[in-house]
Design an enzyme around this catalytic site. Structure first.
Site, PDB file in Angstrom:
ATOM      1  N   CYS A 220       0.954  -1.300  -0.089  1.00 31.97           N
ATOM      2  CA  CYS A 220      -0.040   0.167  -0.059  1.00 31.97           C
ATOM      3  C   CYS A 220       0.746   1.364   0.118  1.00 31.97           C
ATOM      4  O   CYS A 220       0.230   2.429  -0.148  1.00 31.97           O
ATOM      5  CB  CYS A 220      -1.005  -0.144   1.136  1.00 31.97           C
ATOM      6  SG  CYS A 220      -1.973  -1.368   1.408  1.00 31.97           S
TER       7      CYS A 220
ATOM      8  N   HIS B 152      -3.031   7.240   2.928  1.00 32.27           N
ATOM      9  CA  HIS B 152      -3.511   6.067   2.183  1.00 32.27           C
ATOM     10  C   HIS B 152      -5.095   5.637   2.776  1.00 32.27           C
ATOM     11  O   HIS B 152      -5.357   5.746   3.837  1.00 32.27           O
ATOM     12  CB  HIS B 152      -2.567   4.931   2.796  1.00 32.27           C
ATOM     13  CG  HIS B 152      -3.044   3.436   2.202  1.00 32.27           C
ATOM     14  ND1 HIS B 152      -3.882   3.329   0.859  1.00 32.27           N
ATOM     15  CD2 HIS B 152      -3.403   2.441   2.922  1.00 32.27           C
ATOM     16  CE1 HIS B 152      -3.994   2.121   0.975  1.00 32.27           C
ATOM     17  NE2 HIS B 152      -3.802   1.474   2.374  1.00 32.27           N
TER      18      HIS B 152
ATOM     19  N   ASN C  26     -10.417  -0.143   0.391  1.00 32.05           N
ATOM     20  CA  ASN C  26      -8.732  -0.006   0.214  1.00 32.05           C
ATOM     21  C   ASN C  26      -8.306  -0.627  -1.100  1.00 32.05           C
ATOM     22  O   ASN C  26      -8.522  -1.768  -1.254  1.00 32.05           O
ATOM     23  CB  ASN C  26      -8.401  -0.925   1.439  1.00 32.05           C
ATOM     24  CG  ASN C  26      -6.780  -0.679   1.405  1.00 32.05           C
ATOM     25  OD1 ASN C  26      -6.197  -0.310   0.574  1.00 32.05           O
ATOM     26  ND2 ASN C  26      -6.206  -1.251   2.661  1.00 32.05           N
TER      27      ASN C  26
HETATM   28  O1  UT7 Z   1      -3.694  -1.246   3.492  1.00 32.57           O
HETATM   29  C1  UT7 Z   1      -3.319  -1.775   4.839  1.00 32.57           C
HETATM   30  C2  UT7 Z   1      -4.269  -2.934   5.045  1.00 32.57           C
HETATM   31  N1  UT7 Z   1      -4.647  -3.057   6.422  1.00 32.57           N
HETATM   32  C3  UT7 Z   1      -5.277  -2.410   7.087  1.00 32.57           C
HETATM   33  O2  UT7 Z   1      -5.441  -1.119   7.198  1.00 32.57           O
HETATM   34  C4  UT7 Z   1      -5.909  -2.841   8.170  1.00 32.57           C
HETATM   35  C5  UT7 Z   1      -5.754  -2.154   9.649  1.00 32.57           C
HETATM   36  N2  UT7 Z   1      -6.978  -2.598  10.654  1.00 32.57           N
HETATM   37  C6  UT7 Z   1      -8.294  -2.196  10.616  1.00 32.57           C
HETATM   38  O3  UT7 Z   1      -8.428  -1.555   9.719  1.00 32.57           O
HETATM   39  C7  UT7 Z   1      -9.147  -2.953  11.621  1.00 32.57           C
HETATM   40  O4  UT7 Z   1      -8.302  -3.696  12.422  1.00 32.57           O
HETATM   41  C8  UT7 Z   1     -10.226  -3.679  11.143  1.00 32.57           C
HETATM   42  C9  UT7 Z   1     -11.187  -2.976  10.266  1.00 32.57           C
HETATM   43  C10 UT7 Z   1      -9.594  -4.731  10.166  1.00 32.57           C
HETATM   44  C11 UT7 Z   1     -10.856  -4.755  12.219  1.00 32.57           C
HETATM   45  O5  UT7 Z   1     -11.451  -3.553  13.182  1.00 32.57           O
HETATM   46  P1  UT7 Z   1     -11.322  -3.862  14.570  1.00 32.57           P
HETATM   47  O6  UT7 Z   1     -12.176  -2.384  15.300  1.00 32.57           O
HETATM   48  O7  UT7 Z   1      -9.785  -3.840  14.964  1.00 32.57           O
HETATM   49  O8  UT7 Z   1     -11.964  -4.998  14.826  1.00 32.57           O
HETATM   50  P2  UT7 Z   1     -11.275  -6.468  15.545  1.00 32.57           P
HETATM   51  O9  UT7 Z   1     -10.669  -7.188  14.715  1.00 32.57           O
HETATM   52  O10 UT7 Z   1     -10.956  -6.187  16.881  1.00 32.57           O
HETATM   53  O11 UT7 Z   1     -12.511  -7.318  15.455  1.00 32.57           O
HETATM   54  C12 UT7 Z   1     -13.737  -6.867  16.292  1.00 32.57           C
HETATM   55  C13 UT7 Z   1     -14.998  -8.274  16.153  1.00 32.57           C
HETATM   56  C14 UT7 Z   1     -14.273  -9.464  16.200  1.00 32.57           C
HETATM   57  O12 UT7 Z   1     -15.162 -10.226  16.910  1.00 32.57           O
HETATM   58  P3  UT7 Z   1     -14.848 -10.763  18.508  1.00 32.57           P
HETATM   59  O13 UT7 Z   1     -13.485 -11.611  18.231  1.00 32.57           O
HETATM   60  O14 UT7 Z   1     -14.805  -9.471  18.995  1.00 32.57           O
HETATM   61  O15 UT7 Z   1     -16.021 -11.474  18.818  1.00 32.57           O
HETATM   62  C15 UT7 Z   1     -14.176 -10.103  14.840  1.00 32.57           C
HETATM   63  O16 UT7 Z   1     -14.388 -11.401  14.585  1.00 32.57           O
HETATM   64  O17 UT7 Z   1     -15.444  -7.935  14.739  1.00 32.57           O
HETATM   65  C16 UT7 Z   1     -15.397  -9.408  14.211  1.00 32.57           C
HETATM   66  N3  UT7 Z   1     -15.400  -9.012  12.582  1.00 32.57           N
HETATM   67  C17 UT7 Z   1     -16.422  -8.605  11.721  1.00 32.57           C
HETATM   68  N4  UT7 Z   1     -17.870  -8.711  12.201  1.00 32.57           N
HETATM   69  C18 UT7 Z   1     -18.627  -8.375  11.215  1.00 32.57           C
HETATM   70  C19 UT7 Z   1     -14.429  -9.091  11.870  1.00 32.57           C
HETATM   71  N5  UT7 Z   1     -14.555  -8.664  10.466  1.00 32.57           N
HETATM   72  C20 UT7 Z   1     -15.915  -8.560  10.610  1.00 32.57           C
HETATM   73  C21 UT7 Z   1     -16.873  -8.363   9.502  1.00 32.57           C
HETATM   74  N6  UT7 Z   1     -18.043  -8.091   9.984  1.00 32.57           N
HETATM   75  N7  UT7 Z   1     -16.666  -8.158   8.354  1.00 32.57           N
END
Ligand code: UT7
Length: 310
Positions: free
Chosen positions: A112, A235, A265
């Site tokens: 990225c 980004h 993204n």
């Molecule tokens: O270009 C670089 C690429 N990468 C990035 O920029 C990613 C950077 N990270 C992020 O943007 C965030 O970490 C995410 C958007 C990927 C995730 O957000 P978060 O607030 O960090 O959520 P989390 O990983 O803490 O997950 C919270 C919950 C989890 O459930 P439990 O374990 O708390 O029960 C996940 O399983 O949300 C769940 N979850 C979803 N729920 C509904 C994860 N993906 C999804 C989804 N829909 N698509």
């Protein structure tokens, strides 16, 4: 010699996939995606449209905006992690299709952050006087490396292309400062085997820290103050990460690009798509001071302070 942007263009595929469409395919919701990422919809390329096809469209638009002909390009740099094939490079495919007979051509892999690496590389050739017109393209067909069964990643990404033509500009315009960096020890947090694998929380923490720091560093290196910045193009990965960079600079929301809402993204394409849209809709104007900042797999990062115009 100062290196700056002579013109910009972008291309996104026609097909829109909304969060509601994804709700029907996997265990997710519009509400989760919007509140966690800011994404509302993304574009997905058809099977017939490969990375180079999108890159070509964006490149043509950037060349037309810059009023530079294909045969006058000296170098083509394409930032991508989703080339049509390992070789020939996307850059070589574009070189032929643009009739850029005298241009050298290569792809560049920095995930990225690829477009930041590309622009900085282009600037070195221009500032030394070695090359005049350098085409820098950021393009991804991420849909071909996304695991559509994995809701942790599938909801985040989209396809698209952006491009700029860079060349010599007047003394008070162009790239004022830059920073590039890498930390290979973080490679395990974001990589591709068959599909994209990501430790979202680790990448999130890294991104918030690095984007803020890199913005401050390029502003200081350019001898500017935070209040001199007219527009921020981070980004486009996640609205919450982008917001942290914006707050660090003390900018109001309307002074930041938010194309993530419509395109998700798009990795190396997100910054050039945003540059092109912002120039088109008047968010950036001649003489404006702009900060570009990216982060991504590698881990890598890069930022540029730029004065818009020729
Ligand atoms: O270009 C670089 C690429 N990468 C990035 O920029 C990613 C950077 N990270 C992020 O943007 C965030 O970490 C995410 C958007 C990927 C995730 O957000 P978060 O607030 O960090 O959520 P989390 O990983 O803490 O997950 C919270 C919950 C989890 O459930 P439990 O374990 O708390 O029960 C996940 O399983 O949300 C769940 N979850 C979803 N729920 C509904 C994860 N993906 C999804 C989804 N829909 N698509």
């Amino acid at each position: 010699m100062k290196a700056g942007v002579l013109g910009a263009g972008h291309f996104v595929p026609e097909k829109i996939v909304t969060n509601f469409d994804l709700e029907k395919r996997m265990d997710t919701s519009d509400e989760w995606i919007r509140t966690r990422t800011g994404i509302e919809e993304r574009r997905i390329a058809s099977d017939e449209m490969d990375t180079s096809d999108m890159g070509l469209e964006a490149a043509k638009r950037a060349l037309s905006d810059a009023e530079v002909a294909g045969e006058d390009i000296d170098l083509i740099l394409v930032a991508t992690v989703t080339p049509d094939m390992p070789f020939p490079s996307v850059a070589c495919i574009l070189q032929e299709q643009l009739g850029a007979k005298k241009a050298a051509a290569m792809d560049l892999s920095a995930a990225c952050s690829g477009f930041m690496y590309g622009m900085v590389t282009a600037a070195q050739f221009i500032e030394t006087g070695a090359y005049k017109n350098v085409l820098v393209v950021g393009v991804e067909k991420l849909s071909k490396i996304v695991d559509w069964e994995d809701r942790n990643t599938a909801v985040l990404f989209g396809d698209g292309a952006g491009a700029v033509v860079m060349g010599p500009v007047s003394e008070d315009k162009g790239i004022l400062s830059f920073e590039l960096g890498a930390d290979g020890s973080g490679g395990k947090h974001l990589y591709q085997d068959r599909y994209i694998q990501m430790n979202g929380r680790e990448v999130f923490k890294f991104a918030v820290r690095q984007m803020g720091e890199s913005c401050v560093n390029v502003i200081e290196k350019a001898g500017l103050k935070r209040e001199d910045v007219d527009f921020l193009i981070p980004h486009q990965a996640n609205m919450r990460i982008m917001e942290s960079a914006r707050e660090r600079l003390g900018l109001p929301l309307e002074k930041m690009s938010t194309t993530v809402r419509s395109y998700g993204n798009t990795s190396s394409a997100s910054i050039p798509i945003s540059i092109s849209e912002a120039a088109e809709n008047g968010q950036i104007k001649d003489g404006d001071t702009i900060v570009l900042v990216g982060f991504g797999g590698g881990l890598t990062w890069g930022a540029i302070a730029l004065r818009w115009g020729r």
